[in-house]
Design an enzyme around this catalytic site. Sequence first.
Site, PDB file in Angstrom:
ATOM      1  N   ARG A  19     -11.618   1.111   5.453  1.00 31.56           N
ATOM      2  CA  ARG A  19     -11.668   2.231   6.547  1.00 31.56           C
ATOM      3  C   ARG A  19     -11.486   3.362   5.819  1.00 31.56           C
ATOM      4  O   ARG A  19     -12.177   4.445   6.896  1.00 31.56           O
ATOM      5  CB  ARG A  19     -10.365   1.560   7.342  1.00 31.56           C
ATOM      6  CG  ARG A  19     -10.335   2.234   8.848  1.00 31.56           C
ATOM      7  CD  ARG A  19      -9.274   1.813   9.572  1.00 31.56           C
ATOM      8  NE  ARG A  19      -9.417   0.204   9.781  1.00 31.56           N
ATOM      9  CZ  ARG A  19      -8.429  -0.445   9.947  1.00 31.56           C
ATOM     10  NH1 ARG A  19      -7.184  -0.119  10.445  1.00 31.56           N
ATOM     11  NH2 ARG A  19      -8.472  -1.952  10.157  1.00 31.56           N
ATOM     12  N   ASP A  28      -8.800  -2.534  -1.293  1.00 31.22           N
ATOM     13  CA  ASP A  28      -9.698  -1.251  -0.648  1.00 31.22           C
ATOM     14  C   ASP A  28      -9.496  -0.271  -2.137  1.00 31.22           C
ATOM     15  O   ASP A  28     -10.314   0.501  -2.330  1.00 31.22           O
ATOM     16  CB  ASP A  28      -9.182  -0.524   0.220  1.00 31.22           C
ATOM     17  CG  ASP A  28      -9.514  -1.215   1.702  1.00 31.22           C
ATOM     18  OD1 ASP A  28     -10.570  -1.916   1.813  1.00 31.22           O
ATOM     19  OD2 ASP A  28      -8.621  -0.964   2.316  1.00 31.22           O
ATOM     20  N   GLY A  74       0.759  -1.236   0.033  1.00 30.48           N
ATOM     21  CA  GLY A  74       0.014  -0.042  -0.134  1.00 30.48           C
ATOM     22  C   GLY A  74       1.019   1.010  -0.195  1.00 30.48           C
ATOM     23  O   GLY A  74       2.133   1.158  -0.291  1.00 30.48           O
ATOM     24  N   GLN A 102     -19.777 -20.917 -21.302  1.00 29.34           N
ATOM     25  CA  GLN A 102     -19.244 -19.576 -21.232  1.00 29.34           C
ATOM     26  C   GLN A 102     -20.217 -18.493 -21.359  1.00 29.34           C
ATOM     27  O   GLN A 102     -19.914 -17.306 -20.883  1.00 29.34           O
ATOM     28  CB  GLN A 102     -18.068 -19.525 -22.330  1.00 29.34           C
ATOM     29  CG  GLN A 102     -17.013 -20.184 -22.080  1.00 29.34           C
ATOM     30  CD  GLN A 102     -16.477 -20.584 -23.738  1.00 29.34           C
ATOM     31  OE1 GLN A 102     -15.434 -19.816 -23.817  1.00 29.34           O
ATOM     32  NE2 GLN A 102     -16.709 -21.459 -24.469  1.00 29.34           N
TER      33      GLN A 102
END
Length: 774
Positions: free
Chosen positions: A211, A167, A119, A659
Amino acid sequence: VGSLSLSKLDRPFSNNVTSVVTFVCLCVSGMNAAVRATVRVGLYTGAKVYFVHEGYQGLVDGGDNICPATWESVSMMLQLGGTVIGSARCQDFRTREGRMKAACNLVKLGITNLCVIGGDGSLTGANQFRTEWSGLLGDLVKAGKITDTEAKKSSHLNIVGMVGSIDNDFCGTDMTIGTDSALHRIIEVVDAITTTAQSHQRTFILEVMGRHCGYLALVSALSCGADWVFIPEMPPDEDWEDHLCRRLADQRSRGSRLNVIIVAEGAMSRDGKPITSEQIKKLVTDRLGFDTRITVLGHVQRGGTPSAFDRILGSRMGVEAVMALLEATPQTPACVVSLSGNQAVRLPLMECVQVTKDVTTAMAEGRFEDAIKLRGKSFENNWNTYKLLAHINPPDVKSNINVAIVNVGAPCAGMNAAVRSAVRMGLIQGHTMLAVHDGFDGLAHGQIEPITWTSVTGWTGKGGSMLGTKRSLPGKILEEISENIAKFSIHALVIIGGFEVKRSIALLLEQQKTNDSLRCCRPTCAFPWWLSLPPSPTTSPALTSASTCDRIKQSAAGTKRRVFIIETMGGYCGYLATMAGLAAGADAAYIYEEKFGIRDLEVNVQHLVNKMKTTVKRGLILRNENSNANYTTDFIFNLYSEEGKGIFDCRKNVLGHMQQGGTPTPFDRNFGTKMGAKSVLWLTEKLRECYRHGRIFANTPDSACVLGMRKRALTFQPLSELKEDTDLEHRIPKTQWWLKIRPIMKILAKYDIKLDTSEHADMEHVIKKSPLGK
């Protein structure tokens, strides 16, 4: 996911230059695809590649935590969640002493290139490590831990980052590794609880991770048609309790048996106080008396098999990361590999980190509109689409415009999501929306009826075509079609379908020159939604193909020495075979666009013979159904079976129409929702320009357009321009962007190939990017 940017791929690394791969974030699905690509492309270029186990902690501790990576060591990793080399948070690396230990370990091994997946905090730490590098080496020389010669050989450290985060909270990239897989877990849960919630008329509150970023909550809300979503970037207005209750009660009064509320774990009010799931449940129960349940997904969102999108994204980013390291100089700033639309780009790492921090600052200061914009154009488009579809009711005053929606061609996952958003957006604009059943046959036979807001409830998660669709073209039934267009006063058409879309519009436009009824029905907006032929990429068939290949490969794990020949759909377009092959780790994928002959087949057979001598004793070959009229699936199966006698045996699978089935992926739901809304907004603007006295007067080329993704943006392109770009005989574009990523599959399968090195990925800047992708 993007055009390939490979330059200088002539194995320039000498054997004493090494590259290292490390994960320094929480595990997310798709990481293994990235490390597999980084390792194999690194080895392809002649570099030594090392694993660092347990993230930065392994870098500090050294020893067995840093070990050589081999080609075989990354085999069978694609379908595994998390990361096989481990990841850990590290307090030691936050100190200069810890970074000195890490530098010493790298210097002793001759490592000068560091690829980090993490991150913004982890990548910031990597950049600090690079900035301090010279000082760290100086201190190590003074302490006698390394020699001057060793310091000179490792005089600078190259850093490249890939963002791994479910996130999707890192600014500068449309998607981070792991986000799409997390969305799959969320939507699987939503689909599962929807059935029981409808049976019992319940309200479900679903709490998802996020968050500091509401991407998962926002896209989940779009993908399942949620009644409300709470995200950190845009807290609700002060009277949100009243608004929410009115919204839920209104939905129930319209006949809905289900209410869904999505809450990001970091949701908050305008005054900065948390908005919790329990708080919302109490509100709904006390005021409305609805039976309400809470589901907190937690870490289930991080696990599971990575999606096809994440595997391809991780592979693409891994390749581009190696290229960035290969081309780096001491003056090159640390970069992060990002996705912008259909292209992989490189951005200065610290610019991205700074913009990401600016989002947090904007939220803290109450500048929520700025926070939305700083997240990027894709996030902003998602938010605006959600607001229009979820929080605005149809007006009392009608526009006197009738818009018909028709599906054409084969059914495809995502069609229903597009129809739903088009219908609701049209109603919001005040139009009367008409549903045409069974394609142009239904339009000719009068199978047309008004479609309402509640008629399309729950359509986002349904596969196939709820309106019905056929491949029939309007050519022989134009007279009947024109009669019904006049009878139902249809002013505009939204056509969703396959290649038949282009041909149908062309026929209608030609007939308009002499037919007054058709002349009154314009403009026309179409967006292709087909299995085999992007610009409107559909990931559901690729996911189905890749997951099927996973199971087939797994069945060979116990048998050993087995090669599977798999036939995919796609007409003359090899998109599915290529993407499924890249996502499943295929050894070859035969397609129409890339001609092949008997000598190519011989090379592939010999490749598998050599592969069976290694520890990896499995093979996977994909063939697009129309790749070659003579080299059929049966022919290839027989050839491989004959040539592999005594070395490997073969099995054959034809995937067929499976598919086309199944529930749409989150990507297809979200993409269809945005395209449907965008098409009706475009139609409304065009209609206002040319609507006079109940008639449509529009004769310009841009009044009949096809909506699709071109490079980095969704664009409307006049049909007349598309004729020049299309191979009408084979129903494919003359230029296909995804062909440039086919070399990745060959490199990762250990073929010794030469690559087109004409394209070069220059460093871009965050402020110049305009991501309009997922």
